[in-house]
Design a protein around this motif. Structure first.
Motif, mmCIF file in Angstrom:
data_model
loop_
_atom_site.group_PDB
_atom_site.id
_atom_site.type_symbol
_atom_site.label_atom_id
_atom_site.label_comp_id
_atom_site.label_asym_id
_atom_site.label_seq_id
_atom_site.Cartn_x
_atom_site.Cartn_y
_atom_site.Cartn_z
ATOM 1 N N GLU A 145 -9.185 8.637 17.142
ATOM 2 C CA GLU A 145 -9.257 7.291 17.711
ATOM 3 C C GLU A 145 -9.915 7.306 19.088
ATOM 4 O OE1 GLU A 145 -8.541 4.422 16.222
ATOM 5 O OE2 GLU A 145 -8.260 5.665 14.433
ATOM 6 N N ILE A 146 -9.585 8.308 19.887
ATOM 7 C CA ILE A 146 -10.188 8.422 21.224
ATOM 8 C C ILE A 146 -11.678 8.714 21.106
ATOM 9 C CG2 ILE A 146 -10.264 9.859 23.306
ATOM 10 C CD1 ILE A 146 -7.229 10.093 23.122
ATOM 11 N N PHE A 147 -12.041 9.592 20.182
ATOM 12 C CA PHE A 147 -13.463 9.888 19.980
ATOM 13 C C PHE A 147 -14.218 8.633 19.544
ATOM 14 C CE2 PHE A 147 -14.540 14.591 19.688
ATOM 15 C CZ PHE A 147 -13.542 14.955 20.578
ATOM 16 N N LYS A 148 -13.612 7.867 18.649
ATOM 17 C CA LYS A 148 -14.246 6.639 18.166
ATOM 18 C C LYS A 148 -14.413 5.643 19.302
ATOM 19 C CE LYS A 148 -13.742 3.145 14.530
ATOM 20 N NZ LYS A 148 -12.884 2.671 13.403
ATOM 21 N N LYS A 149 -13.387 5.515 20.135
ATOM 22 C CA LYS A 149 -13.427 4.588 21.266
ATOM 23 C C LYS A 149 -14.522 4.980 22.263
ATOM 24 C CE LYS A 149 -9.373 3.388 22.713
ATOM 25 N NZ LYS A 149 -8.071 3.372 23.456
ATOM 26 N N ALA A 150 -14.754 6.286 22.402
ATOM 27 C CA ALA A 150 -15.776 6.774 23.336
ATOM 28 C C ALA A 150 -17.163 6.820 22.707
ATOM 29 C CB ALA A 150 -15.396 8.164 23.833
ATOM 30 N N GLY A 151 -17.254 6.482 21.405
ATOM 31 C CA GLY A 151 -18.554 6.487 20.731
ATOM 32 C C GLY A 151 -19.057 7.880 20.398
ATOM 33 N N ALA A 168 -19.166 15.887 25.169
ATOM 34 C CA ALA A 168 -18.204 14.946 24.592
ATOM 35 C C ALA A 168 -17.017 14.736 25.527
ATOM 36 C CB ALA A 168 -17.724 15.463 23.233
ATOM 37 N N MET A 169 -16.533 15.805 26.158
ATOM 38 C CA MET A 169 -15.411 15.679 27.088
ATOM 39 C C MET A 169 -15.800 14.797 28.285
ATOM 40 S SD MET A 169 -13.017 17.358 25.594
ATOM 41 C CE MET A 169 -13.822 16.818 24.079
ATOM 42 N N LYS A 170 -17.015 14.983 28.779
ATOM 43 C CA LYS A 170 -17.490 14.167 29.904
ATOM 44 C C LYS A 170 -17.595 12.695 29.495
ATOM 45 C CE LYS A 170 -20.702 15.578 32.676
ATOM 46 N NZ LYS A 170 -21.988 16.104 33.219
ATOM 47 N N LYS A 171 -18.056 12.467 28.268
ATOM 48 C CA LYS A 171 -18.227 11.095 27.793
ATOM 49 C C LYS A 171 -16.876 10.395 27.654
ATOM 50 C CE LYS A 171 -20.841 8.434 24.393
ATOM 51 N NZ LYS A 171 -21.730 8.500 23.203
ATOM 52 N N ILE A 172 -15.873 11.111 27.175
ATOM 53 C CA ILE A 172 -14.529 10.535 27.063
ATOM 54 C C ILE A 172 -14.026 10.120 28.437
ATOM 55 C CG2 ILE A 172 -12.108 11.096 26.587
ATOM 56 C CD1 ILE A 172 -13.111 12.824 24.259
ATOM 57 N N LYS A 173 -14.203 10.991 29.403
ATOM 58 C CA LYS A 173 -13.737 10.713 30.761
ATOM 59 C C LYS A 173 -14.478 9.524 31.363
ATOM 60 C CE LYS A 173 -11.373 11.796 34.474
ATOM 61 N NZ LYS A 173 -9.921 11.596 34.526
ATOM 62 N N GLN A 174 -15.802 9.515 31.218
ATOM 63 C CA GLN A 174 -16.620 8.461 31.820
ATOM 64 C C GLN A 174 -16.405 7.108 31.144
ATOM 65 O OE1 GLN A 174 -20.470 10.248 31.397
ATOM 66 N NE2 GLN A 174 -20.228 11.598 33.177
ATOM 67 N N SER A 175 -16.101 7.125 29.840
ATOM 68 C CA SER A 175 -15.924 5.870 29.104
ATOM 69 C C SER A 175 -14.554 5.246 29.334
ATOM 70 C CB SER A 175 -16.114 6.118 27.604
ATOM 71 O OG SER A 175 -15.038 6.903 27.093
ATOM 72 N N GLY A 176 -13.615 6.037 29.839
ATOM 73 C CA GLY A 176 -12.260 5.525 30.025
ATOM 74 C C GLY A 176 -11.459 5.484 28.737
ATOM 75 N N TYR A 180 -7.252 11.714 30.241
ATOM 76 C CA TYR A 180 -7.702 13.105 30.311
ATOM 77 C C TYR A 180 -8.520 13.421 29.062
ATOM 78 C CZ TYR A 180 -4.031 13.421 33.839
ATOM 79 O OH TYR A 180 -3.241 13.213 34.935
ATOM 80 N N ALA A 181 -9.669 14.030 29.260
ATOM 81 C CA ALA A 181 -10.506 14.387 28.117
ATOM 82 C C ALA A 181 -9.968 15.613 27.394
ATOM 83 C CB ALA A 181 -11.935 14.649 28.585
ATOM 84 N N LEU A 182 -9.304 16.482 28.128
ATOM 85 C CA LEU A 182 -8.779 17.711 27.545
ATOM 86 C C LEU A 182 -7.431 18.028 28.181
ATOM 87 C CD1 LEU A 182 -9.215 20.357 25.842
ATOM 88 C CD2 LEU A 182 -10.188 21.350 27.927
ATOM 89 N N VAL A 183 -6.473 18.380 27.365
ATOM 90 C CA VAL A 183 -5.155 18.769 27.869
ATOM 91 C C VAL A 183 -4.859 20.178 27.376
ATOM 92 C CG1 VAL A 183 -2.695 18.272 27.891
ATOM 93 C CG2 VAL A 183 -4.340 16.391 27.868
#
Length: 205
Positions: A145-151, A168-176, A180-183
């Motif tokens: 779901e998070i990946f989908k939300k971040a495109g 991909a981790m940077k994109k998750i963080k930048q997209s909000g 956290y992109a990685l835990v």
């Protein structure tokens, strides 16, 4: 001070009933295995073993440190980080040579799958204070779901490259899409996987 005194009293009490005290923490189905191994050890040697199985970060680490500083460390302890105990632990090199029938350098080169780390420790401190207990593989799980939300569309027909994963981790963080992109937990042996993948290392030379 009270906690330290109670701890020492517990260790003294244990020593009355056991020849060997083993400190352990379990993060998986390995406790049955270590129990089986200690039972086999008792059968072969006649020495009784008491296993102190404690939660790692909440109780294990502080108790092990207190025992070492008080001069009453356990006979054997499971650890993921050897350096804090370099002044407290015995040198295992003679035992390696005695029980493997190999010269230590030969064992280090041909048997130990932690060769690089052991070699650096040995070169710097002149002794080895631990032996490999286990080896395992780590995997990263991702939230669809998070990946989908971040495109982000994960590759379906091949593994990710490290560069793709990092992007991909940077994109998750930048997209909000997530805070956290990685835990990752802070166990050194887990975090070290990422460190080595990205070209880092524990030793700088």
């Amino acid at each position: 001070m009270k906690r330290l005194l109670v701890l020492l009293m517990v260790i003294v009490a244990l020593s009355l009933f056991a020849d060997t005290v083993l400190m352990w923490f379990t993060d998986g189905p390995d406790f049955d295995l270590i129990t089986e191994q200690t039972n086999r050890f008792t059968k072969q040697t006649g020495e009784k073993v008491v296993i102190l199985n404690l939660p790692y970060y909440l109780e294990y680490k502080p108790k092990l440190a207190a025992m070492a500083k008080a001069g009453s460390p356990p006979d054997v302890a499971r650890e993921t980080d050897l350096l804090p105990w370099i002044d407290y632990a015995i040198d295992l090199k003679p035992l390696v040579e005695k029980y493997t029938g190999m010269k230590f350098e030969e064992w280090l080169e041909n048997v130990s799958f932690y060769k690089a780390g052991f070699k650096k420790l040995y070169e710097k401190y002149g002794k080895v204070i631990g032996i490999p207990y286990t080896s395992d593989a780590h995997a990263i799980f991702y939230n669809k779901e998070i990946f989908k939300k971040a495109g982000i569309e994960p590759p379906k027909d091949r593994p990710w490259t490290i560069d793709e994963w990092y992007a991909a981790m940077k994109k998750i963080k930048q997209s909000g899409a997530a805070r956290y992109a990685l835990v990752y937990d802070f166990s050194p042996y887990r975090f070290s996987n990422l460190m080595y993948v990205f070209g880092g290392g524990i030793w700088d030379r």
